[in-house]
Write an enzyme that holds these catalytic residues in place. Structure first.
Site, PDB file in Angstrom:
ATOM      1  N   CYS A  39       0.826  -1.209   0.000  1.00  0.00           N
ATOM      2  CA  CYS A  39       0.000   0.000   0.000  1.00  0.00           C
ATOM      3  C   CYS A  39       0.860   1.259   0.000  1.00  0.00           C
ATOM      4  O   CYS A  39       2.053   1.210   0.270  1.00  0.00           O
ATOM      5  CB  CYS A  39      -0.861   0.036   1.243  1.00  0.00           C
ATOM      6  SG  CYS A  39      -1.777  -1.467   1.499  1.00  0.00           S
ATOM      7  N   ARG A  97       3.918   0.943  -6.444  1.00  0.00           N
ATOM      8  CA  ARG A  97       3.955  -0.046  -5.377  1.00  0.00           C
ATOM      9  C   ARG A  97       2.867  -1.099  -5.557  1.00  0.00           C
ATOM     10  O   ARG A  97       2.866  -2.097  -4.847  1.00  0.00           O
ATOM     11  CB  ARG A  97       3.773   0.656  -4.030  1.00  0.00           C
ATOM     12  CG  ARG A  97       4.879   1.637  -3.728  1.00  0.00           C
ATOM     13  CD  ARG A  97       4.458   2.629  -2.689  1.00  0.00           C
ATOM     14  NE  ARG A  97       4.410   2.043  -1.368  1.00  0.00           N
ATOM     15  CZ  ARG A  97       5.389   2.132  -0.485  1.00  0.00           C
ATOM     16  NH1 ARG A  97       6.478   2.773  -0.771  1.00  0.00           N
ATOM     17  NH2 ARG A  97       5.283   1.587   0.705  1.00  0.00           N
ATOM     18  N   TRP A 150      -3.541  -2.446  -1.379  1.00  0.00           N
ATOM     19  CA  TRP A 150      -3.367  -3.747  -2.032  1.00  0.00           C
ATOM     20  C   TRP A 150      -3.988  -4.765  -1.089  1.00  0.00           C
ATOM     21  O   TRP A 150      -3.501  -4.982   0.013  1.00  0.00           O
ATOM     22  CB  TRP A 150      -1.886  -4.040  -2.256  1.00  0.00           C
ATOM     23  CG  TRP A 150      -1.661  -5.222  -3.147  1.00  0.00           C
ATOM     24  CD1 TRP A 150      -2.541  -6.248  -3.391  1.00  0.00           C
ATOM     25  CD2 TRP A 150      -0.519  -5.507  -3.936  1.00  0.00           C
ATOM     26  NE1 TRP A 150      -2.009  -7.143  -4.279  1.00  0.00           N
ATOM     27  CE2 TRP A 150      -0.764  -6.721  -4.622  1.00  0.00           C
ATOM     28  CE3 TRP A 150       0.697  -4.862  -4.121  1.00  0.00           C
ATOM     29  CZ2 TRP A 150       0.168  -7.296  -5.480  1.00  0.00           C
ATOM     30  CZ3 TRP A 150       1.622  -5.446  -4.973  1.00  0.00           C
ATOM     31  CH2 TRP A 150       1.362  -6.640  -5.648  1.00  0.00           C
ATOM     32  N   ASN A 195      -0.689   0.938   6.432  1.00  0.00           N
ATOM     33  CA  ASN A 195       0.086  -0.048   5.647  1.00  0.00           C
ATOM     34  C   ASN A 195       0.530  -1.125   6.603  1.00  0.00           C
ATOM     35  O   ASN A 195       0.927  -0.815   7.718  1.00  0.00           O
ATOM     36  CB  ASN A 195       1.374   0.569   5.100  1.00  0.00           C
ATOM     37  CG  ASN A 195       1.133   1.379   3.875  1.00  0.00           C
ATOM     38  OD1 ASN A 195       0.015   1.467   3.409  1.00  0.00           O
ATOM     39  ND2 ASN A 195       2.195   1.979   3.362  1.00  0.00           N
ATOM     40  N   GLY A 196       0.580  -2.356   6.136  1.00  0.00           N
ATOM     41  CA  GLY A 196       1.120  -3.419   6.978  1.00  0.00           C
ATOM     42  C   GLY A 196       0.054  -4.420   7.363  1.00  0.00           C
ATOM     43  O   GLY A 196      -1.047  -4.445   6.798  1.00  0.00           O
ATOM     44  N   GLU A 251      20.142 -14.131 -12.032  1.00  0.00           N
ATOM     45  CA  GLU A 251      19.473 -12.830 -12.100  1.00  0.00           C
ATOM     46  C   GLU A 251      18.632 -12.723 -13.386  1.00  0.00           C
ATOM     47  O   GLU A 251      17.496 -12.244 -13.363  1.00  0.00           O
ATOM     48  CB  GLU A 251      20.501 -11.695 -12.014  1.00  0.00           C
ATOM     49  CG  GLU A 251      19.977 -10.291 -12.211  1.00  0.00           C
ATOM     50  CD  GLU A 251      18.885  -9.887 -11.229  1.00  0.00           C
ATOM     51  OE1 GLU A 251      18.617 -10.621 -10.268  1.00  0.00           O
ATOM     52  OE2 GLU A 251      18.276  -8.829 -11.465  1.00  0.00           O
ATOM     53  N   LYS A 258      14.534 -12.176 -13.443  1.00  0.00           N
ATOM     54  CA  LYS A 258      13.929 -11.042 -14.143  1.00  0.00           C
ATOM     55  C   LYS A 258      12.933 -11.546 -15.185  1.00  0.00           C
ATOM     56  O   LYS A 258      11.844 -11.021 -15.327  1.00  0.00           O
ATOM     57  CB  LYS A 258      15.045 -10.239 -14.828  1.00  0.00           C
ATOM     58  CG  LYS A 258      14.759  -8.816 -15.059  1.00  0.00           C
ATOM     59  CD  LYS A 258      15.396  -7.914 -14.033  1.00  0.00           C
ATOM     60  CE  LYS A 258      15.145  -8.371 -12.618  1.00  0.00           C
ATOM     61  NZ  LYS A 258      15.767  -7.622 -11.601  1.00  0.00           N
ATOM     62  N   GLU A 304       9.778 -13.018 -13.681  1.00  0.00           N
ATOM     63  CA  GLU A 304       9.072 -11.991 -12.914  1.00  0.00           C
ATOM     64  C   GLU A 304       8.182 -11.122 -13.797  1.00  0.00           C
ATOM     65  O   GLU A 304       7.058 -10.808 -13.425  1.00  0.00           O
ATOM     66  CB  GLU A 304      10.124 -11.116 -12.204  1.00  0.00           C
ATOM     67  CG  GLU A 304       9.561 -10.093 -11.251  1.00  0.00           C
ATOM     68  CD  GLU A 304      10.658  -9.264 -10.577  1.00  0.00           C
ATOM     69  OE1 GLU A 304      11.811  -9.300 -11.037  1.00  0.00           O
ATOM     70  OE2 GLU A 304      10.347  -8.569  -9.607  1.00  0.00           O
ATOM     71  N   HIS A 318      23.017 -33.742 -14.588  1.00  0.00           N
ATOM     72  CA  HIS A 318      22.565 -34.425 -13.377  1.00  0.00           C
ATOM     73  C   HIS A 318      21.045 -34.397 -13.230  1.00  0.00           C
ATOM     74  O   HIS A 318      20.545 -34.580 -12.115  1.00  0.00           O
ATOM     75  CB  HIS A 318      23.231 -33.793 -12.152  1.00  0.00           C
ATOM     76  CG  HIS A 318      24.713 -33.941 -12.155  1.00  0.00           C
ATOM     77  ND1 HIS A 318      25.346 -35.157 -12.014  1.00  0.00           N
ATOM     78  CD2 HIS A 318      25.701 -33.021 -12.339  1.00  0.00           C
ATOM     79  CE1 HIS A 318      26.655 -34.988 -12.086  1.00  0.00           C
ATOM     80  NE2 HIS A 318      26.897 -33.698 -12.297  1.00  0.00           N
ATOM     81  N   LYS A 330       7.155  -3.618  -4.667  1.00  0.00           N
ATOM     82  CA  LYS A 330       8.545  -3.172  -4.664  1.00  0.00           C
ATOM     83  C   LYS A 330       9.299  -3.553  -3.397  1.00  0.00           C
ATOM     84  O   LYS A 330      10.450  -3.913  -3.434  1.00  0.00           O
ATOM     85  CB  LYS A 330       8.570  -1.656  -4.851  1.00  0.00           C
ATOM     86  CG  LYS A 330       9.954  -1.069  -4.992  1.00  0.00           C
ATOM     87  CD  LYS A 330      10.534  -1.348  -6.338  1.00  0.00           C
ATOM     88  CE  LYS A 330      12.009  -1.099  -6.410  1.00  0.00           C
ATOM     89  NZ  LYS A 330      12.620  -1.786  -7.524  1.00  0.00           N
TER      90      LYS A 330
HETATM   91  C1  F6R Z   1      13.665  -8.556  -8.573  1.00  0.00           C
HETATM   92  C2  F6R Z   1      13.601  -7.676  -7.409  1.00  0.00           C
HETATM   93  C3  F6R Z   1      13.580  -8.299  -6.067  1.00  0.00           C
HETATM   94  C4  F6R Z   1      14.427  -7.499  -5.057  1.00  0.00           C
HETATM   95  C5  F6R Z   1      14.261  -8.090  -3.644  1.00  0.00           C
HETATM   96  C6  F6R Z   1      15.114  -7.382  -2.616  1.00  0.00           C
HETATM   97  O1  F6R Z   1      13.614  -7.852  -9.767  1.00  0.00           O
HETATM   98  O2  F6R Z   1      13.537  -6.477  -7.538  1.00  0.00           O
HETATM   99  O3  F6R Z   1      14.009  -9.628  -6.119  1.00  0.00           O
HETATM  100  O4  F6R Z   1      15.758  -7.545  -5.461  1.00  0.00           O
HETATM  101  O5  F6R Z   1      12.914  -8.010  -3.271  1.00  0.00           O
HETATM  102  O6  F6R Z   1      14.740  -6.045  -2.486  1.00  0.00           O
HETATM  103  P1  F6R Z   1      15.727  -4.994  -1.824  1.00  0.00           P
HETATM  104  O7  F6R Z   1      16.939  -4.918  -2.675  1.00  0.00           O
HETATM  105  O8  F6R Z   1      14.959  -3.717  -1.782  1.00  0.00           O
HETATM  106  O9  F6R Z   1      16.059  -5.522  -0.453  1.00  0.00           O
END
Ligand code: F6R
Length: 613
Positions: free
Chosen positions: A2, A27, A76, A102-103, A487, A491, A494, A510, A608
């Site tokens: 949120c 967010r 959210w 929030n929370g 990575e 990505k 995601e 394996h 985020k």
């Molecule tokens: C992937 C992504 C997440 C963050 C993870 C850690 O694209 O953005 O995997 O890397 O949630 O977030 P931070 O770096 O803010 O601790």
């Protein structure tokens, strides 16, 4: 997750609240609402399901709500579906207390039972309504003012939260409290603000206070006050921070999506991060508080992070072990709480986080501190929770990262990982000065090389048109290339919603090889000179099973005969190749997502930061 905003000042509050909420849209949310109040009059509350534009239209750009103070929220859904009734703000029946939150309140059911027993009625399914009515209950039962009632509620409510509250008897004031969820308070020329994140207030001011856990307070037209859990005024102890982000930093500008903008900003972000620490031929981390003697004395390094930050940490582990001769152990921050290994006392624990608010990473930090281990945060957000609790801080200079999927912050984290490993290697004498100069010269070329890859993005864009029909994509690599595969795969899944996995290429035989068949795409990252032969033999294995190979490699390698498609990045010392090989993988994810009609900025089910709803 949120978003929260609050305002008290000389201006009409509604347009400011709506603007703030628009800056928090990244967010993720599914409904929104605002409450605006004119002096002693009852507040007007308007809520709308769906996008913020519905709320903007319903309030005629905020013009229908008159008043100079107010609170706003993007929700959210967690407790109860996304609808107007569950949307915030929530209020006590007599409008004594109105609030947004929030929370998650973990014991909301127990608190709700208690309040039902005292005659309270509930209209929504949310934990927020319980929280707001608990504050109301304490105000009335014990005849408490807002601070004491909020503090009593903070003691009773378990979980994480940030709240913004309006109280009937206190016009032109907005109260706030925080435990576990981010909250900032800011002073501007025409009023004071509160928000769950900086972009919401950046248009009006860059002077910010970070609210700590178990602190509460109030904003008025000209002032901000903070109180501790005892109700004592702690305002004098709070430090006003200046945010150096440019006002347009949180705008999409000419880009269709934030992710496109953030990918494109990488050369600059990486350059700023290099320039912050590389001076001539040396690396200067003095601003972090960490001393050369301390770094030199280390026996072991532990690294904790989540998601992409964890993948940056994998690169750190690789370089530290290769260059410094000391052991580095990387651990998922979310798993650390279940582990019980003995930590060596002469150790440094590193916590990597873009936001500085990721709960698991923060908890890992607190666990290390409780064991007497020194802690270093590598973080993009000054004043965030993790940086406040760490012994030392090294900042990345990515600027605000709005797209949910990280790109530029990850690239900046890589730079810090390289520099830290090189610095320790120098101090420990495991790498000679001439070699170090060569490394730094190589690192300085990274921004231009990233730009060169981005300038040829059409190659990847074209490839993406083939990926939209895929059901499974595998990313394979060895050593440092494997970290990039992790990575790249994260990505990709995601933001494209296509299943993908990363494998250490040596593991193919394996088990996973049984999944390779016609139609399956395998992205093979291969930059390490001494591993090229092995990488080629993996590509041959995949081809034999009719999988189609995309080779991602440096220009000095010719992969025409070993792969169906090739993406070449400029030559670089392979130790720093993750900074280059990740770029086409980010672009591939971005364009595949766009081609599938997905908004890459807001992947479904993801937010985020994981500290809040
Ligand atoms: C992937 C992504 C997440 C963050 C993870 C850690 O694209 O953005 O995997 O890397 O949630 O977030 P931070 O770096 O803010 O601790």
């Amino acid at each position: 997750m949120c978003g929260i905003v609050g305002y008290v000042g000389n201006e009409e509050a509604a347009p400011i609240l709506l603007h703030g909420l628009s800056k928090l849209e990244y967010r993720g949310y599914d409904s929104a609402g605002i409450a605006v109040r004119k002096k002693e009059l009852d507040p007007q509350i308007v809520k709308a399901e769906g996008k913020l534009i519905n709320l903007i239209n319903k309030t005629n750009d905020g013009k229908l709500l008159i008043g100079n103070s107010g609170i706003g929220h993007t929700r959210w859904a967690t407790h109860g579906v996304a609808n107007e009734i569950n949307a915030h703000p929530h209020a006590s029946d007599d409008f004594n207390i109105i609030g947004v939150h929030n929370g998650i309140i973990e014991n909301y059911k127990e608190l709700k039972e208690k309040l039902l027993g005292h005659g309270y009625k509930f209209y929504s399914e949310t934990d927020t309504e319980v929280l707001i009515k608990l504050i109301d209950y304490y105000c009335k039962k014990y005849k408490l003012g807002p601070i004491d009632a909020i503090n009593k509620t903070m003691v009773r409510a378990r979980g994480s939260y940030a709240v913004a509250i309006m109280c009937k008897n206190y016009p032109d004031q907005v109260w706030f409290a925080k435990k576990g969820s981010p909250l900032i308070v800011a002073k501007g020329e025409n009023g004071c603000f509160l928000a769950s994140d900086v972009p919401a207030i950046l248009k009006y001011t860059n002077e910010v206070y970070y609210v700590n856990d178990l602190e509460c307070g109030v904003i008025t037209k000209n002032d901000v006050k903070f109180y501790d859990l005892n109700g004592d005024d702690i305002t004098a102890k709070k430090e006003l921070k200046i945010i150096n982000w440019k006002t347009d930093a949180a705008d999409k500008g000419r880009y269709p999506y934030f992710m496109a903008k953030e990918i494109d900003e990488q050369p600059q972000a990486v350059k700023e991060t290099i320039d912050a620490y590389v001076k001539e031929c040396s690396i200067d981390f003095e601003s972090s508080g960490i001393t050369n003697d301390y770094l030199k004395s280390l026996d072991v390094i532990y690294i904790y992070a989540c998601g992409s930050a964890y993948h940056a940490g994998m690169v750190g582990q690789y370089l530290i072990e290769n260059l410094t001769g000391i052991n580095a152990r990387i651990e998922l921050a979310s798993e650390f709480k279940y582990r019980n290994y003995r930590m060596r006392p002469n150790a440094l624990a590193i916590f990597i986080s873009q936001s500085g608010e990721t709960k698991d990473t923060h908890e890992a930090l607190l666990k290390c501190k409780s064991m007497g281990i020194k802690t270093l945060a590598i973080c993009n957000v000054k004043g965030s929770t993790i940086t406040r609790d760490a012994d030392f801080n090294i900042y990345t200079y990515a600027g605000p990262e709005i797209a949910v999927a990280t790109t530029k912050a990850y690239s900046c984290q890589l730079i810090i990982m390289y520099l830290l490993a090189i610095k320790i290697a120098y101090l420990k004498g495991t790498v000679d000065y001439e070699t170090i100069k060569g490394y730094l010269a190589s690192i300085r070329t990274i921004p231009d090389k990233i730009r060169a890859i981005i300038d040829k993005k059409e190659i990847v864009q074209h490839l993406a048109t083939r990926f939209i029909v895929k059901h499974d994509v595998f990313f394979i690599g060895r050593g440092i290339d494997y970290t990039v595969c992790m990575e790249g795969s994260l990505k990709f899944k995601e933001i494209t919603y296509i299943h993908s996995e990363a494998y250490a290429a040596g593991e193919l035989k394996h088990g996973p090889i049984s999944l390779i068949e016609e139609g399956v795409a395998v992205v093979a990252v291969a930059t390490q000179p001494d591993l090229i032969e092995k990488s080629i033999s993996n590509m041959t294995e995949v081809k034999a099973r009719k999988g189609s190979v995309v080779a991602v490699t440096t220009e000095n390698n010719d992969m025409e005969n070993n792969s169906k498609h090739q993406i070449y990045v400029p030559n670089i010392n392979y130790l720093f190749s993750p900074s280059l090989t990740i770029i086409p993988l980010q672009l591939l994810s971005y364009y595949t997502s766009i081609d599938k009609g997905i908004n890459p900025d807001k992947p479904k089910n993801l937010a985020k930061s994981v500290t809040v709803e």
